[in-house]
Design a protein around this motif. Sequence first.
Motif, mmCIF file in Angstrom:
data_model
loop_
_atom_site.group_PDB
_atom_site.id
_atom_site.type_symbol
_atom_site.label_atom_id
_atom_site.label_comp_id
_atom_site.label_asym_id
_atom_site.label_seq_id
_atom_site.Cartn_x
_atom_site.Cartn_y
_atom_site.Cartn_z
ATOM 1 N N PHE A 78 0.860 -1.190 -0.033
ATOM 2 C CA PHE A 78 -0.079 0.129 0.052
ATOM 3 C C PHE A 78 0.853 1.307 0.153
ATOM 4 C CE2 PHE A 78 -2.368 -3.456 1.477
ATOM 5 C CZ PHE A 78 -3.607 -3.426 1.129
ATOM 6 N N LEU A 79 0.775 1.996 -0.949
ATOM 7 C CA LEU A 79 1.483 3.293 -1.343
ATOM 8 C C LEU A 79 0.813 4.612 -1.067
ATOM 9 C CD1 LEU A 79 2.894 1.751 -4.368
ATOM 10 C CD2 LEU A 79 4.165 1.593 -2.396
ATOM 11 N N GLY A 80 1.606 5.588 -0.883
ATOM 12 C CA GLY A 80 1.168 6.669 -0.642
ATOM 13 C C GLY A 80 1.160 7.419 0.683
ATOM 14 N N GLU A 81 1.226 8.780 1.093
ATOM 15 C CA GLU A 81 1.123 9.384 2.101
ATOM 16 C C GLU A 81 -0.022 9.300 3.111
ATOM 17 O OE1 GLU A 81 2.326 13.370 1.468
ATOM 18 O OE2 GLU A 81 4.302 12.995 -0.019
ATOM 19 N N SER A 82 0.149 9.246 4.118
ATOM 20 C CA SER A 82 -1.005 9.172 4.849
ATOM 21 C C SER A 82 -1.824 10.427 4.862
ATOM 22 C CB SER A 82 -0.556 9.118 6.693
ATOM 23 O OG SER A 82 -1.779 9.109 7.227
ATOM 24 N N THR A 83 -3.055 10.381 4.579
ATOM 25 C CA THR A 83 -3.990 11.318 4.424
ATOM 26 C C THR A 83 -5.135 11.420 5.574
ATOM 27 O OG1 THR A 83 -5.378 10.558 2.763
ATOM 28 C CG2 THR A 83 -3.364 11.797 2.052
ATOM 29 N N ASP A 84 -5.967 12.130 5.469
ATOM 30 C CA ASP A 84 -7.304 12.365 6.308
ATOM 31 C C ASP A 84 -8.443 11.276 5.646
ATOM 32 O OD1 ASP A 84 -6.233 14.001 8.006
ATOM 33 O OD2 ASP A 84 -7.104 15.824 6.875
ATOM 34 N N TYR A 85 -8.081 10.726 4.352
ATOM 35 C CA TYR A 85 -8.888 9.983 3.661
ATOM 36 C C TYR A 85 -8.747 8.525 3.771
ATOM 37 C CZ TYR A 85 -10.349 14.445 1.738
ATOM 38 O OH TYR A 85 -10.858 15.789 1.688
ATOM 39 N N PRO A 86 -9.468 7.681 3.837
ATOM 40 C CA PRO A 86 -9.584 6.396 4.133
ATOM 41 C C PRO A 86 -9.066 5.387 2.888
ATOM 42 C CG PRO A 86 -11.800 6.896 4.064
ATOM 43 C CD PRO A 86 -10.879 8.014 4.090
ATOM 44 N N SER A 107 -5.417 4.452 0.109
ATOM 45 C CA SER A 107 -4.009 4.662 -0.383
ATOM 46 C C SER A 107 -3.920 5.240 -1.917
ATOM 47 C CB SER A 107 -3.426 3.203 -0.473
ATOM 48 O OG SER A 107 -3.494 2.738 0.880
ATOM 49 N N GLU A 108 -2.866 5.867 -1.990
ATOM 50 C CA GLU A 108 -2.797 6.609 -3.194
ATOM 51 C C GLU A 108 -2.782 5.623 -4.255
ATOM 52 O OE1 GLU A 108 -0.172 10.209 -4.867
ATOM 53 O OE2 GLU A 108 0.880 8.817 -3.627
ATOM 54 N N ALA A 109 -2.111 4.421 -4.159
ATOM 55 C CA ALA A 109 -1.907 3.351 -5.035
ATOM 56 C C ALA A 109 -1.343 2.172 -4.400
ATOM 57 C CB ALA A 109 -0.614 3.710 -5.919
ATOM 58 N N VAL A 110 -1.741 0.812 -4.847
ATOM 59 C CA VAL A 110 -1.246 -0.292 -4.253
ATOM 60 C C VAL A 110 -0.584 -0.994 -5.286
ATOM 61 C CG1 VAL A 110 -2.297 -2.520 -3.388
ATOM 62 C CG2 VAL A 110 -3.395 -0.668 -2.838
ATOM 63 N N ARG A 111 0.394 -1.664 -5.058
ATOM 64 C CA ARG A 111 1.365 -2.560 -5.754
ATOM 65 C C ARG A 111 0.966 -3.997 -5.541
ATOM 66 N NH1 ARG A 111 5.911 0.020 -6.380
ATOM 67 N NH2 ARG A 111 6.745 -1.108 -4.571
ATOM 68 N N ALA A 112 0.535 -4.858 -6.487
ATOM 69 C CA ALA A 112 0.515 -6.298 -6.141
ATOM 70 C C ALA A 112 1.343 -6.958 -7.237
ATOM 71 C CB ALA A 112 -0.745 -6.572 -6.223
ATOM 72 N N GLY A 113 2.088 -7.382 -7.072
ATOM 73 C CA GLY A 113 3.209 -8.055 -8.055
ATOM 74 C C GLY A 113 3.706 -6.969 -9.075
ATOM 75 N N ASN A 114 3.667 -7.194 -10.127
ATOM 76 C CA ASN A 114 4.060 -5.983 -11.122
ATOM 77 C C ASN A 114 2.950 -5.032 -11.454
ATOM 78 O OD1 ASN A 114 2.625 -7.921 -12.833
ATOM 79 N ND2 ASN A 114 4.304 -7.946 -14.265
ATOM 80 N N THR A 115 1.803 -5.115 -10.993
ATOM 81 C CA THR A 115 0.669 -4.247 -11.358
ATOM 82 C C THR A 115 0.646 -3.101 -10.124
ATOM 83 O OG1 THR A 115 -0.431 -6.285 -12.165
ATOM 84 C CG2 THR A 115 -1.760 -4.427 -11.663
ATOM 85 N N LEU A 116 0.164 -1.939 -10.838
ATOM 86 C CA LEU A 116 0.060 -0.750 -9.915
ATOM 87 C C LEU A 116 -1.413 -0.358 -10.177
ATOM 88 C CD1 LEU A 116 1.531 1.269 -8.001
ATOM 89 C CD2 LEU A 116 1.926 2.611 -10.108
ATOM 90 N N TYR A 117 -2.227 -0.427 -8.903
ATOM 91 C CA TYR A 117 -3.801 0.001 -8.898
ATOM 92 C C TYR A 117 -3.542 1.553 -8.495
ATOM 93 C CZ TYR A 117 -4.393 -4.806 -9.408
ATOM 94 O OH TYR A 117 -4.612 -6.450 -9.956
ATOM 95 N N VAL A 156 -14.531 15.235 -13.501
ATOM 96 C CA VAL A 156 -14.146 14.162 -14.074
ATOM 97 C C VAL A 156 -12.983 13.561 -12.982
ATOM 98 C CG1 VAL A 156 -12.365 15.181 -15.190
ATOM 99 C CG2 VAL A 156 -12.789 12.717 -16.075
ATOM 100 N N GLU A 157 -13.208 11.959 -12.900
ATOM 101 C CA GLU A 157 -12.110 11.293 -12.163
ATOM 102 C C GLU A 157 -12.005 10.160 -12.893
ATOM 103 O OE1 GLU A 157 -12.238 8.655 -7.778
ATOM 104 O OE2 GLU A 157 -13.531 10.463 -8.235
ATOM 105 N N ILE A 158 -10.353 9.883 -12.805
ATOM 106 C CA ILE A 158 -10.039 8.720 -13.588
ATOM 107 C C ILE A 158 -9.373 7.791 -12.765
ATOM 108 C CG2 ILE A 158 -8.646 7.948 -15.464
ATOM 109 C CD1 ILE A 158 -9.044 10.865 -16.738
ATOM 110 N N GLU A 159 -9.607 6.785 -12.988
ATOM 111 C CA GLU A 159 -8.661 5.641 -11.980
ATOM 112 C C GLU A 159 -8.186 4.503 -13.107
ATOM 113 O OE1 GLU A 159 -10.714 1.678 -10.146
ATOM 114 O OE2 GLU A 159 -11.318 3.448 -9.127
ATOM 115 N N CYS A 160 -6.761 4.435 -12.833
ATOM 116 C CA CYS A 160 -5.909 3.405 -13.680
ATOM 117 C C CYS A 160 -5.487 2.080 -12.974
ATOM 118 C CB CYS A 160 -4.971 4.276 -14.542
ATOM 119 S SG CYS A 160 -5.590 5.705 -15.401
#
Length: 163
Positions: A48-56, A58-68, A155-159
């Motif tokens: 689980f990646l990303g700085e701690s924020t007030d929101y529940p 993560s900025e990104a999650v890496r699982a194997g070679n995939t980044l969500y 607009v919001e985009i998720e990749c």
Amino acid sequence: MSKNTQLLVKTLSQALLITACAVGFTMATNAAPLVIPATTTAKSGPVFLGESTDYPFSEAVRAGNTLYLSGQIGLKEGRLIKGGIKPETKQTLDNINATLLKYGYQKSDIVKCMAMLTDMDDFDDFNSVYKAEMDKPYPTRSAFGVAELAAGASVEIECMAIK
């Protein structure tokens, strides 16, 4: 050499060969199994990646070679960029690119995006910016009309990206 001697030599040779094969077979079946070392890939859980924020989330999650990546909106310096769908889309994609680079990925690693628009009448304008900012071959993509997005975004985009 007499015929009897030749027959005896032939018979003894065959017996010796059969015995050698039997001994070899016995040794092989009693030997430890042959283990061929395999390339090991340590399976690890998601990171689980990303700085701690007030929101529940993560900025990104890496699982194997995939980044969500979590969904991005057109925020710049903590504020939603002004000007409507085109500048918001551009800033959103810039934010996605910055997040990718932060974790060692690039735009060409993106394989899937999901876009959410508060007004589907903006779809053509959104698409024109998206097309200009993304490289061919384009990742797969879904687009949805939604009632409302965080911070009043249009607009919001998720990749997802894979190396």
